[in-house]
Design a protein around this motif. Structure first.
Motif, PDB file in Angstrom:
ATOM      1  N   MET A  35       4.576 -42.781  38.976  1.00  0.00           N
ATOM      2  CA  MET A  35       3.148 -42.465  38.866  1.00  0.00           C
ATOM      3  C   MET A  35       2.889 -40.994  39.139  1.00  0.00           C
ATOM      4  O   MET A  35       2.163 -40.316  38.390  1.00  0.00           O
ATOM      5  N   LYS A  36       3.469 -40.479  40.213  1.00  0.00           N
ATOM      6  CA  LYS A  36       3.273 -39.081  40.574  1.00  0.00           C
ATOM      7  C   LYS A  36       3.785 -38.151  39.475  1.00  0.00           C
ATOM      8  O   LYS A  36       3.147 -37.156  39.135  1.00  0.00           O
ATOM      9  N   LEU A  37       4.953 -38.483  38.921  1.00  0.00           N
ATOM     10  CA  LEU A  37       5.511 -37.660  37.854  1.00  0.00           C
ATOM     11  C   LEU A  37       4.643 -37.723  36.601  1.00  0.00           C
ATOM     12  O   LEU A  37       4.418 -36.705  35.933  1.00  0.00           O
ATOM     13  N   GLY A  38       4.147 -38.917  36.287  1.00  0.00           N
ATOM     14  CA  GLY A  38       3.293 -39.062  35.116  1.00  0.00           C
ATOM     15  C   GLY A  38       1.988 -38.314  35.254  1.00  0.00           C
ATOM     16  O   GLY A  38       1.479 -37.730  34.275  1.00  0.00           O
ATOM     17  N   LEU A 221       4.167 -33.956  25.554  1.00  0.00           N
ATOM     18  CA  LEU A 221       4.647 -34.742  26.686  1.00  0.00           C
ATOM     19  C   LEU A 221       6.157 -34.586  26.816  1.00  0.00           C
ATOM     20  O   LEU A 221       6.901 -34.738  25.846  1.00  0.00           O
ATOM     21  N   SER A 222       6.613 -34.278  28.025  1.00  0.00           N
ATOM     22  CA  SER A 222       8.039 -34.078  28.264  1.00  0.00           C
ATOM     23  C   SER A 222       8.772 -35.408  28.323  1.00  0.00           C
ATOM     24  O   SER A 222       8.171 -36.481  28.363  1.00  0.00           O
ATOM     25  N   MET A 223      10.103 -35.325  28.382  1.00  0.00           N
ATOM     26  CA  MET A 223      10.906 -36.542  28.512  1.00  0.00           C
ATOM     27  C   MET A 223      10.601 -37.253  29.827  1.00  0.00           C
ATOM     28  O   MET A 223      10.632 -38.482  29.897  1.00  0.00           O
ATOM     29  N   TRP A 226       7.445 -39.276  29.235  1.00  0.00           N
ATOM     30  CA  TRP A 226       7.730 -40.485  28.466  1.00  0.00           C
ATOM     31  C   TRP A 226       8.473 -41.515  29.316  1.00  0.00           C
ATOM     32  O   TRP A 226       8.192 -42.720  29.248  1.00  0.00           O
ATOM     33  N   ALA A 227       9.437 -41.048  30.117  1.00  0.00           N
ATOM     34  CA  ALA A 227      10.199 -41.958  30.970  1.00  0.00           C
ATOM     35  C   ALA A 227       9.290 -42.621  32.005  1.00  0.00           C
ATOM     36  O   ALA A 227       9.446 -43.804  32.321  1.00  0.00           O
ATOM     37  N   SER A 228       8.326 -41.870  32.526  1.00  0.00           N
ATOM     38  CA  SER A 228       7.371 -42.437  33.490  1.00  0.00           C
ATOM     39  C   SER A 228       6.556 -43.552  32.853  1.00  0.00           C
ATOM     40  O   SER A 228       6.368 -44.625  33.443  1.00  0.00           O
ATOM     41  N   LEU A 229       6.058 -43.308  31.637  1.00  0.00           N
ATOM     42  CA  LEU A 229       5.275 -44.332  30.941  1.00  0.00           C
ATOM     43  C   LEU A 229       6.112 -45.572  30.660  1.00  0.00           C
ATOM     44  O   LEU A 229       5.650 -46.703  30.840  1.00  0.00           O
ATOM     45  N   ALA A 230       7.351 -45.361  30.217  1.00  0.00           N
ATOM     46  CA  ALA A 230       8.220 -46.502  29.920  1.00  0.00           C
ATOM     47  C   ALA A 230       8.528 -47.303  31.175  1.00  0.00           C
ATOM     48  O   ALA A 230       8.504 -48.542  31.157  1.00  0.00           O
TER      49      ALA A 230
END
Length: 314
Positions: A35-38, A221-223, A226-230
């Motif tokens: 969450m924080k990264l996103g 959007l960075s990788m 995207w990884a945070s969303l996934a």
């Protein structure tokens, strides 16, 4: 048949239930880092829409809508999606720390027990009462640390996180009501299609309140984003909540909800390793009390039975 019914009535959990609870704790404990990264790249409403869009797709192509009255799917999607996580994302953006958020969110235990008692007539046994009292002391330790640090966590962040816990409690009650009318409902189908409910409100909220300069640009959007969303969509939402909902489907809400008290220690450890969060003495005291309360919830009924019947197995 009779033994199974009796086990359900007493709230006894099987080995698979404890394993599911452990998986939920690990996934939810680490999802605060995601969450924080996103939120470094997305607004709270954008993160909410992206999370539930990932939770809905691509599984919706393979999973049919649940055979349930639409109102229950809508209510769960609004309480758990827009309510719980909309408020939580706002709290994290407004000044709630990743270390304290998973602890304060455990107010859901008290809201679930209260709503279960008021709306469902669920009994709050003595082990659970004692565990809640110990957990309250643990939360008080974290609050003492919060007031000591002052500047690191804002009041609005704290209030929004507690409100998020209330929405989580409400979603737990919705699941209990669904279990009453459809004991064999498909949990995966329910989770996938209730995720769709949260997407349009988050999009509308973003359009209404996000500044024009922050409007979505998925190409930027960075990788990591995207990884945070996934992770939030597929693991924290589908995997985590499918297991959680499965537990609520089989057991009383006030028997399942306290397992989430183990999320804060995992969340704090994840914050330390991934974000460099610092753990204070007050926070360590809170962790110890919360883990103790969880042990009492899990083993309390067994210990009580042992005291009443010395020959009974532990």
């Amino acid at each position: 048949m009779g033994a199974a019914a009796a086990a359900d009535d007493t709230g006894s959990l099987a080995g698979r239930d404890y394993l599911a609870a452990l998986c939920v704790v690990l996934v939810w404990g680490t999802n605060f880092v995601a969450m924080k990264l996103g939120l470094r790249e997305l607004t709270p409403f954008q993160l909410g829409a992206g999370r539930y869009l990932f939770a809905f797709l691509p599984l919706a192509l393979f999973v049919r809508p649940p055979r349930l009255p639409v109102r229950w799917v809508l209510l769960y999607g609004l309480f758990q999606g827009v309510g719980q996580f909309g408020l939580l994302f706002l709290a994290l953006r407004a000044g709630m720390s990743a270390a304290l958020a998973p602890v304060m969110l455990q107010m859901q235990v008290f809201f679930t027990a209260l709503l279960g008692f008021l709306l469902l007539g669920e009994r709050v046994g003595r082990p659970l009462q004692a565990a809640m009292a110990i957990a309250a002391l643990g939360l008080a330790c974290f609050c003492a640390d919060f007031f000591g640090r002052g500047s690191e966590v804002t009041v609005i962040g704290l209030v929004l996180t507690v409100a998020s816990g209330a929405m989580w409690g409400a979603s737990n009650i919705v699941v209990r009501r669904i279990r009453d009318i459809a004991p064999d409902f498909d949990v995966l189908s329910f989770m996938v299609w209730s995720s769709l409910v949260a997407v349009p409100p988050f999009i509308l909220l973003s359009l209404a309140f996000d500044p024009p300069g922050t409007r979505w640009d998925w190409r930027a959007l960075s990788m990591t984003g995207w990884a945070s969303l996934a992770y939030l969509g597929w693991f924290a939402t589908i995997l985590g909540y499918a297991m959680w909902t499965g537990l609520l489907k089989r057991h009383p809400a006030n028997r399942v909800a306290p397992f989430s008290l183990a999320v804060p220690p995992v969340g704090i450890a994840a914050g330390m390793l991934a974000l460099g969060d610092r753990i204070t003495p007050w926070q360590w005291a809170g962790i110890v009390l919360i883990v103790l309360s969880l042990a009492l919830v899990v083993f309390g009924p067994r210990w009580r039975m042992r005291l009443r019947s010395p020959g009974a197995p532990l």
